[in-house]
Write a protein that holds these residues in place. Structure first.
Motif, mmCIF file in Angstrom:
data_model
loop_
_atom_site.group_PDB
_atom_site.id
_atom_site.type_symbol
_atom_site.label_atom_id
_atom_site.label_comp_id
_atom_site.label_asym_id
_atom_site.label_seq_id
_atom_site.Cartn_x
_atom_site.Cartn_y
_atom_site.Cartn_z
ATOM 1 N N UNK A 50 5.162 8.358 16.897
ATOM 2 C CA UNK A 50 5.122 9.539 16.033
ATOM 3 C C UNK A 50 4.006 9.419 15.001
ATOM 4 N N UNK A 51 3.870 8.233 14.424
ATOM 5 C CA UNK A 51 2.838 8.042 13.400
ATOM 6 C C UNK A 51 1.447 8.148 14.013
ATOM 7 N N UNK A 52 1.275 7.577 15.203
ATOM 8 C CA UNK A 52 -0.053 7.587 15.841
ATOM 9 C C UNK A 52 -0.508 9.015 16.182
ATOM 10 N N UNK A 53 0.446 9.903 16.436
ATOM 11 C CA UNK A 53 0.098 11.291 16.795
ATOM 12 C C UNK A 53 -0.284 12.122 15.575
ATOM 13 N N UNK A 54 0.052 11.639 14.410
ATOM 14 C CA UNK A 54 -0.162 12.427 13.196
ATOM 15 C C UNK A 54 -1.549 12.155 12.603
ATOM 16 N N UNK A 55 -2.164 13.196 12.099
ATOM 17 C CA UNK A 55 -3.421 13.024 11.365
ATOM 18 C C UNK A 55 -3.120 13.083 9.868
ATOM 19 N N UNK A 56 -3.824 12.271 9.108
ATOM 20 C CA UNK A 56 -3.575 12.164 7.676
ATOM 21 C C UNK A 56 -4.801 12.617 6.892
ATOM 22 N N UNK A 57 -4.570 13.234 5.757
ATOM 23 C CA UNK A 57 -5.666 13.602 4.869
ATOM 24 C C UNK A 57 -6.186 12.347 4.186
ATOM 25 N N UNK A 58 -7.357 12.437 3.592
ATOM 26 C CA UNK A 58 -7.905 11.291 2.871
ATOM 27 C C UNK A 58 -6.999 10.905 1.714
ATOM 28 N N UNK A 59 -6.422 11.893 1.059
ATOM 29 C CA UNK A 59 -5.506 11.616 -0.055
ATOM 30 C C UNK A 59 -4.292 10.818 0.431
ATOM 31 N N UNK A 60 -3.745 11.200 1.586
ATOM 32 C CA UNK A 60 -2.597 10.478 2.135
ATOM 33 C C UNK A 60 -2.983 9.052 2.518
ATOM 34 N N UNK A 61 -4.158 8.890 3.092
ATOM 35 C CA UNK A 61 -4.622 7.548 3.461
ATOM 36 C C UNK A 61 -4.794 6.676 2.210
ATOM 37 N N UNK A 62 -5.283 7.282 1.146
ATOM 38 C CA UNK A 62 -5.451 6.538 -0.111
ATOM 39 C C UNK A 62 -4.093 6.106 -0.672
ATOM 40 N N UNK A 63 -3.094 6.999 -0.577
ATOM 41 C CA UNK A 63 -1.748 6.665 -1.057
ATOM 42 C C UNK A 63 -1.167 5.524 -0.236
ATOM 43 N N UNK A 64 -1.333 5.590 1.089
ATOM 44 C CA UNK A 64 -0.801 4.534 1.951
ATOM 45 C C UNK A 64 -1.478 3.195 1.658
ATOM 46 N N UNK A 65 -2.768 3.232 1.382
ATOM 47 C CA UNK A 65 -3.482 2.002 1.029
ATOM 48 C C UNK A 65 -2.953 1.442 -0.283
ATOM 49 N N UNK A 66 -2.724 2.315 -1.259
ATOM 50 C CA UNK A 66 -2.182 1.890 -2.551
ATOM 51 C C UNK A 66 -0.789 1.292 -2.389
ATOM 52 N N UNK A 67 0.015 1.894 -1.515
ATOM 53 C CA UNK A 67 1.377 1.401 -1.285
ATOM 54 C C UNK A 67 1.400 -0.014 -0.717
ATOM 55 N N UNK A 68 0.311 -0.408 -0.066
ATOM 56 C CA UNK A 68 0.258 -1.755 0.510
ATOM 57 C C UNK A 68 0.313 -2.840 -0.568
ATOM 58 N N UNK A 69 0.028 -2.480 -1.815
ATOM 59 C CA UNK A 69 0.131 -3.446 -2.909
ATOM 60 C C UNK A 69 1.573 -3.872 -3.137
ATOM 61 N N UNK A 70 2.508 -3.087 -2.610
ATOM 62 C CA UNK A 70 3.932 -3.381 -2.768
ATOM 63 C C UNK A 70 4.449 -4.252 -1.616
ATOM 64 N N UNK A 71 3.573 -4.644 -0.718
ATOM 65 C CA UNK A 71 3.992 -5.250 0.549
ATOM 66 C C UNK A 71 3.239 -6.553 0.849
ATOM 67 N N UNK A 72 3.875 -7.360 1.703
ATOM 68 C CA UNK A 72 3.194 -8.458 2.390
ATOM 69 C C UNK A 72 3.343 -8.186 3.874
ATOM 70 N N UNK A 73 2.235 -8.158 4.595
ATOM 71 C CA UNK A 73 2.252 -7.822 6.022
ATOM 72 C C UNK A 73 1.386 -8.828 6.759
ATOM 73 N N UNK A 74 1.967 -9.509 7.774
ATOM 74 C CA UNK A 74 1.150 -10.455 8.519
ATOM 75 C C UNK A 74 1.950 -11.478 9.290
ATOM 76 N N UNK A 75 1.293 -12.562 9.628
ATOM 77 C CA UNK A 75 1.895 -13.648 10.397
ATOM 78 C C UNK A 75 2.781 -14.498 9.486
#
Length: 330
Positions: free
Chosen positions: A261-286
């Motif tokens: 579902x996520x892969x089919x969706x297109x995001x605005x630049x503003x939404x992409x910026x918000x998602x990037x900012x939200x990554x500060x709340x996360x640890x993602x990896x191995x």
């Protein structure tokens, strides 16, 4: 380092609330086997994507199907309720499951003003009353209300041998000060907003006063974590949490979407910026990356316990994430 779990009971698109609550029990048993220290459940209202509307009831079921893991609320939204009633709920839980119960409380209104009015039955309860309610809660739990208190003669039952510890969930120095001056535990919500976290935790440590609840400061930090065997897989799993956080921020549909579902969706630049900012709340990896980041944050926050929250679509991948982290750290 101790690891614990925060579960908001997020409903994945395609799942029912019934399946989600069954998954909560499964995850609690799984993380207990892996060596996690606590399993806490959140409180949310008037949302289609979170099944965690009644933490006390969920806690009872979790504690009944586990044996050693501590079970708690993360947290009961105290401003909407009576301190006396919450004390009785948790003393009852303590009676059933001695020395396994944690009482985490928060100041959040629980949703929109309309939702809060429904929770309080239209009573005008001010959020500014939270410190007073917190003090009353401790007094009812430990029968330590001052003599001049209007409810001094009202005793919270059942009168169990020990009462569960109180933890305050917070993001600010105000919240840290409330917890410190009352002498209760403090949980910093890095997963909500990591800003000023180091200063908030320092404030708690410096202002802590021993109490009937705790004789020394106890701290935890809660953070979003997604772990997989490869960076690529972790990033793919994280797409579903990225989109979910974006929707939560907009007050939109809060069910967790699938990767497709996520892969089919297109995001605005503003939404992409918000998602990037939200990554500060996360640890993602191995596993090695997650361990490295948690070890770094352990020094920043000066705490030995992290509470991990993982809101991705694939439940089996969520279980695997907790497993990989446990194998790397515990």
């Amino acid at each position: 380092m101790k690891l614990s779990v925060l579960d908001q009971a997020p409903i994945s698109r395609g799942d029912t609330p019934e399946q989600t609550l069954a998954n909560t029990l499964d995850l609690a048993q799984w993380t207990e086997q892996l060596g996690y220290h606590r399993y806490w459940v959140a409180e949310h209202h008037n949302t289609n994507g979170l099944a965690s509307s009644s933490p006390q009831i969920i806690m009872t079921r979790i504690a009944a199907v586990t044996n050693t893991i501590r079970v708690g609320s993360g947290g009961v939204l105290l401003p909407q309720y009576s301190s006396y009633k919450i004390a009785e709920d948790f003393k009852t839980l303590e009676g059933f499951f001695p020395e396994r119960i944690d009482l985490g409380v928060g100041r959040s209104p629980g949703g929109s003003q309309l939702t809060r009015s429904a929770l309080t039955d239209n009573q005008n309860k001010r959020l500014s009353e939270f410190p007073r309610q917190l003090t009353d809660l401790q007094g009812f739990l430990h029968n330590s209300l001052p003599r001049e208190h209007e409810f001094r003669m009202v005793k919270a039952g059942p009168r169990v041998e020990k009462s569960p510890p109180i933890w305050v969930l917070g993001l600010s120095e105000r919240g840290a000060t409330n917890a410190a001056e009352l002498g209760v535990g403090f949980v910093f919500g890095h997963f909500i907003n990591p800003t000023n976290g180091e200063k908030v935790m320092q404030t708690y440590r410096e202002k802590f006063q021993p109490s009937v609840s705790m004789n020394q400061p106890k701290m935890m930090v809660c953070i979003f974590v997604i772990c997989a065997e490869t960076e690529e897989e972790a990033e793919e799993l994280a797409l579903t949490q990225d989109k979910w956080l974006l929707s939560v921020g907009k007050g939109a549909d809060t069910k967790v979407p699938s990767i497709e579902e996520v892969r089919k969706k297109s995001f605005t630049q503003e939404e992409l910026d918000i998602m990037k900012k939200n990554r500060e709340r996360c640890i993602i990896g191995t596993p090695s990356k997650v361990k490295q980041e948690l070890t770094r944050l352990q020094k920043v926050y000066q705490t030995d316990e992290f509470m991990l929250i993982t809101n991705i679509h694939d439940f089996e991948a969520k279980k695997k994430s907790y497993q990989l982290i446990a194998e790397a750290i515990l």
